[in-house]
Design a protein around this motif. Structure first.
Motif, PDB file in Angstrom:
ATOM      1  N   CYS A 219       0.828  -1.203   0.000  1.00 32.18           N
ATOM      2  CA  CYS A 219       0.000   0.000   0.000  1.00 32.18           C
ATOM      3  C   CYS A 219       0.862   1.252   0.000  1.00 32.18           C
ATOM      4  O   CYS A 219       1.705   1.428   0.881  1.00 32.18           O
ATOM      5  CB  CYS A 219      -0.931  -0.001   1.215  1.00 32.18           C
ATOM      6  SG  CYS A 219      -2.100  -1.392   1.240  1.00 32.18           S
ATOM      7  N   LYS A 220       0.618   2.125  -0.975  1.00 33.21           N
ATOM      8  CA  LYS A 220       1.341   3.385  -1.087  1.00 33.21           C
ATOM      9  C   LYS A 220       0.314   4.514  -1.186  1.00 33.21           C
ATOM     10  O   LYS A 220      -0.100   4.899  -2.279  1.00 33.21           O
ATOM     11  CB  LYS A 220       2.251   3.389  -2.337  1.00 33.21           C
ATOM     12  CG  LYS A 220       3.260   2.251  -2.388  1.00 33.21           C
ATOM     13  CD  LYS A 220       4.269   2.337  -1.257  1.00 33.21           C
ATOM     14  CE  LYS A 220       5.324   1.229  -1.357  1.00 33.21           C
ATOM     15  NZ  LYS A 220       6.238   1.234  -0.196  1.00 33.21           N
ATOM     16  N   ASN A 221      -0.096   5.029  -0.045  1.00 32.38           N
ATOM     17  CA  ASN A 221      -1.105   6.086  -0.033  1.00 32.38           C
ATOM     18  C   ASN A 221      -0.410   7.445  -0.108  1.00 32.38           C
ATOM     19  O   ASN A 221      -0.362   8.200   0.855  1.00 32.38           O
ATOM     20  CB  ASN A 221      -1.977   6.000   1.225  1.00 32.38           C
ATOM     21  CG  ASN A 221      -3.218   6.857   1.109  1.00 32.38           C
ATOM     22  OD1 ASN A 221      -3.524   7.371   0.036  1.00 32.38           O
ATOM     23  ND2 ASN A 221      -3.942   7.007   2.197  1.00 32.38           N
ATOM     24  N   TRP A 222       0.132   7.729  -1.279  1.00 31.08           N
ATOM     25  CA  TRP A 222       0.889   8.951  -1.504  1.00 31.08           C
ATOM     26  C   TRP A 222       0.086   9.911  -2.372  1.00 31.08           C
ATOM     27  O   TRP A 222      -0.773   9.505  -3.153  1.00 31.08           O
ATOM     28  CB  TRP A 222       2.211   8.653  -2.237  1.00 31.08           C
ATOM     29  CG  TRP A 222       3.121   7.711  -1.531  1.00 31.08           C
ATOM     30  CD1 TRP A 222       3.084   7.361  -0.215  1.00 31.08           C
ATOM     31  CD2 TRP A 222       4.217   6.984  -2.107  1.00 31.08           C
ATOM     32  NE1 TRP A 222       4.093   6.467   0.077  1.00 31.08           N
ATOM     33  CE2 TRP A 222       4.807   6.217  -1.074  1.00 31.08           C
ATOM     34  CE3 TRP A 222       4.755   6.916  -3.379  1.00 31.08           C
ATOM     35  CZ2 TRP A 222       5.903   5.398  -1.291  1.00 31.08           C
ATOM     36  CZ3 TRP A 222       5.845   6.100  -3.601  1.00 31.08           C
ATOM     37  CH2 TRP A 222       6.416   5.347  -2.566  1.00 31.08           C
ATOM     38  N   SER A 223       0.416  11.200  -2.270  1.00 27.66           N
ATOM     39  CA  SER A 223      -0.188  12.177  -3.173  1.00 27.66           C
ATOM     40  C   SER A 223       0.477  12.094  -4.546  1.00 27.66           C
ATOM     41  O   SER A 223      -0.134  12.398  -5.569  1.00 27.66           O
ATOM     42  CB  SER A 223      -0.047  13.593  -2.605  1.00 27.66           C
ATOM     43  OG  SER A 223       1.317  13.879  -2.327  1.00 27.66           O
TER      44      SER A 223
END
Length: 308
Positions: A219-223
């Protein structure tokens, strides 16, 4: 109902409270603190249904005081139906341990040795249990509402640790709501690497039946968009599991760079399949009447390098 990740710390020792807060906020949990039995009961009465773990100091009035923390176990059971109570103490006695478990404590931990590592592991396990119990209690309409609410939090949260935790929670909820993938674990740490999401593959669906015993999720919850380095790193995790894992899902609501997709195409001859999942894919999966259909479509798109 709220996404799991709420912990109530009941302790009168300010230095330990600071340590706990740092540990659990770094884990992406929401930390609530009570310094006395009175504060704890008030919090349990008002916020009990939100809580996943209650960390109880056995002696709330100092080393020479009574085991007042144990007296709160019954209040946890009464007001926090999903929460797991964990007693922590530096003054364990056989009588106190026996009494704690008679009252319904989930676990009991002594402040010595590898205390911090044990505490982190025990709280993680407790949150996993409460998360599963919450979802079992949901009806389908409530599952959809919970998925939507968590998805909104994923997109709006600003705290870095909490953002990652919420995306992991959303992915866990999605797999559990998809037939054949009900057993999901998050943040599996073997001391060498941490796996964001592990899914036991028990599906009888032809698409998934031969895809290995487990599916992994990163999971990469980046902008910003997820790039080639993240794809390579995730492939490394998939290739070191004794050929028991062949398929992984890379979740990035911010999307993927052109280089990330080219990195995938450069390894099409191998046995490892990485499925890229962006915000539009998550939206479709969340709102689908048949989530297994969406999962098949994601798999097919990854195998044949199809565009939407």
């Amino acid at each position: 109902m709220t996404a799991p990740g709420h912990i109530l710390i009941v302790d009168d020792d300010a230095p330990f409270v600071r340590i706990y807060r740092e540990i659990f906020e770094n884990e992406g949990l929401i930390v609530i603190v009570a310094h006395s039995s009175t504060e704890a009961i008030r919090t349990l009465e008002t916020r009990g249904p939100q809580l996943d773990v209650v960390l109880l100091d056995q002696k709330l009035q100092g080393p020479g005081g009574p085991d007042s923390g144990l007296d709160l176990i019954e209040q946890v059971v009464r007001f926090a139906p999903f929460a797991k109570a964990i007693v922590v103490t530096g003054y364990a006695t056989p009588n106190a341990i026996e009494r704690a478990f008679e009252l319904g404590v989930y676990d009991y931990l002594v402040k010595n040795g590898a205390f911090e590592a044990l505490l982190r592991a025990k709280v993680r396990n407790a949150v996993e249990v409460t998360s599963a119990q919450r979802q079992i209690a949901l009806k389908e309409a409530e599952v959809v509402a919970e998925l939507r609410a968590t998805w909104m939090q994923v997109r709006s949260e600003r705290d870095r640790n909490r953002k990652g935790k919420l995306l992991e929670e959303l992915v866990k909820l999605l797999f559990r709501a998809t037939p054949g993938f009900g057993r999901v674990t998050t943040r599996l740490d073997n001391g060498t690497e941490e796996i964001d999401v592990k899914v036991d593959n028990r599906s009888d669906d032809p698409t998934w039946k031969n895809e290995g015993a487990y599916l992994l999720g990163e999971c990469k919850n980046w902008s910003s968009k997820c790039g080639a380095n993240e794809v390579r790193s995730f492939r490394g995790k998939l290739t070191t599991k004794y050929s028991r894992v062949r398929t992984g899902f890379l979740f990035a609501p911010g999307g993927f760079t052109k280089e990330a997709r080219e990195e995938l195409r450069s390894h099409k001859e191998g046995q490892i399949l990485i499925v890229l999942v962006d915000a539009d894919d998550l939206e479709r999966w969340i709102t689908a009447d048949d989530r297994l259909v969406i999962l098949r479509e994601l798999h097919e798109r990854a195998v044949f390098d199809l565009k939407r």
